[in-house]
Enzyme design. Structure first.
Site, PDB file in Angstrom:
ATOM      1  N   ASP A   1      -1.960 -17.353   5.969  1.00 34.37           N
ATOM      2  CA  ASP A   1      -2.915 -18.441   5.380  1.00 34.37           C
ATOM      3  C   ASP A   1      -3.494 -19.296   6.487  1.00 34.37           C
ATOM      4  OD1 ASP A   1      -0.313 -19.113   5.417  1.00 34.37           O
ATOM      5  OD2 ASP A   1      -0.372 -20.774   3.642  1.00 34.37           O
TER       6      ASP A   1
ATOM      7  N   LYS B   1       4.249 -13.822   6.412  1.00 29.29           N
ATOM      8  CA  LYS B   1       4.347 -14.970   5.317  1.00 29.29           C
ATOM      9  C   LYS B   1       5.865 -14.952   5.107  1.00 29.29           C
ATOM     10  CE  LYS B   1       2.811 -17.834   2.432  1.00 29.29           C
ATOM     11  NZ  LYS B   1       2.168 -19.117   2.930  1.00 29.29           N
TER      12      LYS B   1
ATOM     13  N   ASP C   1      -5.430  -5.543   5.919  1.00 30.51           N
ATOM     14  CA  ASP C   1      -6.679  -5.334   5.226  1.00 30.51           C
ATOM     15  C   ASP C   1      -7.502  -6.488   4.950  1.00 30.51           C
ATOM     16  OD1 ASP C   1      -8.405  -4.111   3.639  1.00 30.51           O
ATOM     17  OD2 ASP C   1      -7.153  -3.553   2.000  1.00 30.51           O
TER      18      ASP C   1
ATOM     19  N   TYR D   1       0.702  -1.252  -0.082  1.00 30.12           N
ATOM     20  CA  TYR D   1       0.027  -0.082  -0.048  1.00 30.12           C
ATOM     21  C   TYR D   1       0.990   1.374   0.000  1.00 30.12           C
ATOM     22  CZ  TYR D   1      -4.524  -2.230   0.642  1.00 30.12           C
ATOM     23  OH  TYR D   1      -5.618  -3.107   0.632  1.00 30.12           O
TER      24      TYR D   1
END
Length: 363
Positions: free
Chosen positions: A227, A192, A251, A125
């Site tokens: 995940d 991640k 988000d 972003y």
């Protein structure tokens, strides 16, 4: 009683309606609020040539507290996002997204009580992008090949994902300080890092270092891959307390958590920086419903509840939260979306302002 001046950004679409409802609820608490209206969004483009005039930023900087309605963001082209621009210009680095169950909302779960803390200024972003075919994209493709970093297809658009030590330190510290101040027991860093070694890997490394600073605080720490987090949020929502995440994951996961409690229509939000705080619902501007007195103002009202708490008007904040809970639990004077979720029909629903009236009556 302290007087507060707050920048009010009504937004566009349903924004003016739900902010009007919110203002009436806040004023009914008896808190002395003066609203300084600052217009932003698609409807001011013709006058100012931008959906975010400088006057809006100046108002927020001057008053240090603002609340806004939703603002339409163009898809694909045009001005990138008023919401993102506000956060970047004002360095509102922490996005706070509480998710808690409200009986009567029709949600699939009834025991949710968690908070998402999203880093607001970095990651994808940050807006550092290179259009497909541009000179910048070609140079980056060549640079990556020369450095042995990997092959990027020549017809690629490229977005960069910066994550810094300093940005990570302050968001993780914010998460711990929030947990301590609000009696929370655990902070989970979500990442991640198993794939993105030098961006998410840095986020995880720094998060672990900051956690050591709070080893004696009584707040625990763990980390989870993003995940797996999404799966376990659905399977075991009771596991989670405060989650701190880089921008993009924050988000996505915050919207997932909103889904656990009944949707974005009842999910409040806040964007906090060192010099200012901006409170807002995160649902869309829904222009097709504009002017129809149909929109659900709960997320806007609960964002105002967060604002009142920020202003140290704790009694008023608690009364607003309790009033919203009572109206939704009763289920008689709620908007169409809540009625449909809880009963399967919209029969007997009320409009935006009638819902606000019901909340005001219980303050």
């Amino acid at each position: 009683m302290a007087k507060h001046t707050v920048a009010l950004i009504p937004g566009d679409g349903i924004g003016p309606e739900i902010t009007s409802a919110m203002c009436r609820v806040v004023e009914a608490t008896g808190v002395d609020i003066e609203w300084e209206v600052a217009e932003a969004g698609a409807e001011v483009m013709d006058r100012f040539g931008t959906p975010l005039p400088n006057e809006v930023l100046e108002s927020v900087r001057r008053n240090k507290v603002a609340i806004k309605g939703p603002i339409t963001t163009p898809v694909g082209t045009g001005f990138r996002s008023v919401n993102v621009a506000l956060r970047k210009e004002l360095d509102l680095f922490a996005c706070l997204r509480p998710a808690f169950s409200i009986p009567g909302s029709g949600a699939r779960y009834d025991d949710i009580d968690l908070v998402v803390v999203r880093e607001n200024t970095e990651d994808l972003y940050a807006g550092i992008e290179f259009e497909e075919g541009s000179a910048g994209a070609r140079e980056l493709i060549g640079f990556a090949a020369d450095q042995g970093a990997g092959i990027i297809r020549p017809d690629s658009g490229i977005s960069l994902k910066p994550i810094s030590v300093s940005g990570t330190q302050r968001i993780v510290r914010y998460a711990f300080e929030y947990a301590i101040a609000n009696g929370r027991k655990k902070v989970t860093a979500v990442h991640k890092a198993n794939i993105l070694k030098h961006s998410d890997g840095l986020f995880l490394k720094v998060a672990r270092e900051v956690a050591q600073e709070y080893a004696d605080s009584g707040v625990g720490f763990e980390d989870y891959i993003v995940d797996a987090t999404c799966m376990q949020l659905v399977l075991h929502p009771e596991w989670w307390d405060v989650l701190v995440l880089p921008n993009l994951y924050g988000d996505i996961v915050s919207d997932l958590c909103a889904g656990l409690i009944g949707g974005l229509g009842i999910a409040p939000g806040a964007n906090i920086g060192l010099e200012a705080a901006l409170f807002e619902p995160v649902h869309g501007s829904a222009p097709k419903y504009a002017g129809k007195d149909m929109a659900n103002p709960t997320a806007e009202i609960l964002s105002a509840q967060l604002m009142l708490k920020h202003l140290q008007e704790t009694d008023a904040a608690e009364r607003v939260l309790n009033a919203v809970r009572e109206v939704i639990a009763e289920g008689e004077r709620v908007t169409y979306d809540i009625k449909r979720s809880s009963t399967g029909t919209t029969d007997g629903c009320v409009g935006t302002q009638a819902y606000a009236d019901a909340v005001i009556e219980r303050l």
